[in-house]
Enzyme design. Structure first.
Site, PDB file in Angstrom:
ATOM      1  N   SER A   1      41.876 -14.611  51.358  1.00  0.00           N
ATOM      2  CA  SER A   1      41.483 -13.612  52.360  1.00  0.00           C
ATOM      3  C   SER A   1      42.533 -12.517  52.516  1.00  0.00           C
ATOM      4  CB  SER A   1      41.206 -14.331  53.688  1.00  0.00           C
ATOM      5  OG  SER A   1      40.405 -13.541  54.507  1.00  0.00           O
TER       6      SER A   1
ATOM      7  N   ASP B   1      39.883  -5.812  53.519  1.00  0.00           N
ATOM      8  CA  ASP B   1      40.928  -6.754  53.111  1.00  0.00           C
ATOM      9  C   ASP B   1      40.567  -7.270  51.704  1.00  0.00           C
ATOM     10  OD1 ASP B   1      38.877  -8.545  53.815  1.00  0.00           O
ATOM     11  OD2 ASP B   1      40.283 -10.058  54.519  1.00  0.00           O
TER      12      ASP B   1
ATOM     13  N   ASP C   1      39.304  -9.854  50.296  1.00  0.00           N
ATOM     14  CA  ASP C   1      38.007 -10.484  49.998  1.00  0.00           C
ATOM     15  C   ASP C   1      36.859  -9.781  50.722  1.00  0.00           C
ATOM     16  OD1 ASP C   1      38.746 -11.630  52.460  1.00  0.00           O
ATOM     17  OD2 ASP C   1      37.580 -13.449  52.067  1.00  0.00           O
TER      18      ASP C   1
ATOM     19  N   ASP D   1      35.722  -9.134  53.656  1.00  0.00           N
ATOM     20  CA  ASP D   1      34.906  -9.529  54.808  1.00  0.00           C
ATOM     21  C   ASP D   1      35.251  -8.683  56.021  1.00  0.00           C
ATOM     22  OD1 ASP D   1      37.357 -10.816  55.032  1.00  0.00           O
ATOM     23  OD2 ASP D   1      36.526 -12.814  55.392  1.00  0.00           O
TER      24      ASP D   1
END
Ligand code: MG
Length: 447
Positions: free
Chosen positions: A98, A240, A242, A244
């Site tokens: 993440s 960010d 990833d 999300d």
């Protein structure tokens, strides 16, 4: 010293090759198989350098358990979540850490709805690993591995099905996006092409070493701010690694803070409804009071959940909510999926800008201004937590309180939330008020 491994409702995280070893990855995949017993599993990853190796390790374990694996390549975490439902899979794994720096990696585990595993499932995984009750492998000949390279297109197509793209196509809006060289680099160009937006993408090549600070916080968005000014853009979008989370930069190059992303999307989606009164929306306890203001404005019903995407997403699913998410830039739009989704977020923001004709700075002015202060206190052991929370309750005994998780004290013009971390021996104190001084004063009174 290697940073400790973390495993909880947000998945597994550690430094690749140090705390996050092959053995650790294997055990967690085995435990995931033990809990969900999935036959068909979706697998995706972000752009980290350790991603290809960890992918191999995960595939090897899934094959050992006889799974059908659909590897969708480099994709955002919400794309893994979307594809899980879209393809009728029984579960999925995203190889990502993440917003953590490039040396980290990890695994996010999802069920057949693309929801993070719940607390019971996570604790069953932990029990299985501790007690060694992991399912046996040996079923390799039953497994099947398919590579699928259209997941990013499929996800974008789903967003397009629910967006008024004509109004966006005709808007002439100019956009700069900063996906930090992460998974967003794959779907961002597809989404912008479909929306008919002439977008400049900076840090747009997939990168193992992220070219800026990985969290989309204002201090990491200076280059994006400069690019917005240079290109005369109407908005800057920051993701960010990833993809999300989504943060906004206004037309003057100022990062306005992540809390606005969900507040704008919710305000706009409610405003589109014929009768928003009584409609459900959901967010966690520590998200900005702007969400209460938005709910009150439309007569909607705001549900406040415990911290963690899983809790918010479950509330959205259970109440059939219109929209929801987290104040960290995480917009969950259930017609697309039950994950925080920066592509859904960008599309809703662009539709809002196009229909209202308002600039981002003008949208900011439509909501009351608050300041959030965040502090943490280290404790020797989690045994100290009850006494700390009791003190908060005692100091503010005359105020309204919510004890869904920790203690949240609600004031006329703000709130204070104290809760123990799930993973570290710390107590977090968040407060939001009309000024930083006021928010800090509420915290200081209990420290
Ligand atoms: Mg993330």
């Amino acid at each position: 010293m290697a940073a400790a491994l973390k495993f909880g409702i947000s998945g597994l995280r550690g430094i690749a090759g140090e705390s996050l070893t092959d053995d650790v990855v294997q055990k967690h995949v085995d435990a995931f198989i033990g809990v969900l017993e999935p036959k068909k599993v979706i697998l995706g990853r972000d752009t980290r350098g350790s991603g290809p190796h960890i992918r191999e390790v995960v595939i090897e374990r899934l094959r050992e358990h006889g799974c059908e694996i659909i590897d969708i390549g480099i994709v955002a975490t919400p794309t893994v979540q979307f594809m899980t439902r879209h393809m009728g899979a029984d579960g999925s794994i995203a190889v990502t850490a993440s917003h953590n720096p490039p040396e980290y990696n990890g695994l996010k585990f999802f069920d057949s709805q693309g929801l993070y595993l719940n607390e019971m499932q996570v604790s069953e995984m932990k029990d299985r690993m501790e007690q060694g009750t992991l399912p046996e492998g040996g079923k390799k000949e039953d497994s099947l591995l398919t590579q699928l390279d259209v997941a990013n297109e499929a996800h974008v197509e789903r967003v397009m099905n629910h967006i008024d793209f004509k109004v966006i196509q005709n808007s002439g809006l100019k956009v700069v996006i900063d996906p930090v060289g992460g998974a967003g680099t794959m779907a961002d160009p597809i989404l912008m092409r479909e929306l008919g937006i002439d977008a400049t993408i900076i840090h747009g090549e997939p990168s193992a070493e992220f070219p800026r600070g990985t969290e989309p916080l204002p201090e990491n968005l200076k280059i994006l701010g400069e690019a917005v000014k240079k290109h005369g853009a109407d908005v800057g979008f920051a993701q960010d690694p990833d993809a999300d989370r989504l943060a906004l930069v206004d037309e003057n190059g100022n990062a306005i803070g992540e809390e606005y992303t969900l507040a704008f999307c919710t305000d706009y989606m409610l405003s589109k409804q014929d009768n928003p009164k009584g409609m459900e929306i959901a967010t966690n306890l520590s998200t900005s009071r702007m969400m209460d203001d938005v709910a009150n404005k439309h007569g909607a019903n705001l549900i406040r959940t415990k911290i963690g995407e899983m809790h918010v997403a479950n509330a959205i699913m259970e109440t059939d909510a219109l929209i929801g998410g987290e104040g960290n830039g995480g917009v969950i739009w259930p017609v697309v999926g039950f994950g925080r989704d920066s592509f859904a977020g960008m599309s809703i923001i662009l539709e809002y800008m196009a229909t209202s004709g308002k600039k981002i700075s003008e949208l900011v002015a439509t909501l009351p201004k608050y300041e959030i202060v965040r502090t943490k206190v280290e404790i020797a052991s989690l045994n100290e937590v009850p006494a700390i929370l009791d003190r908060v309750k005692e100091v503010y005994k005359d105020q309204e309180m919510d004890t869904t998780e920790g203690v949240k004290v609600i004031f006329d013009n703000g709130w204070l939330h104290a809760r123990a971390s799930n993973t570290e021996p710390i107590v977090r104190f968040f407060a939001e008020g009309p000024t930083r001084e006021q928010a800090q004063a509420w915290i200081d009174k209990v420290l």
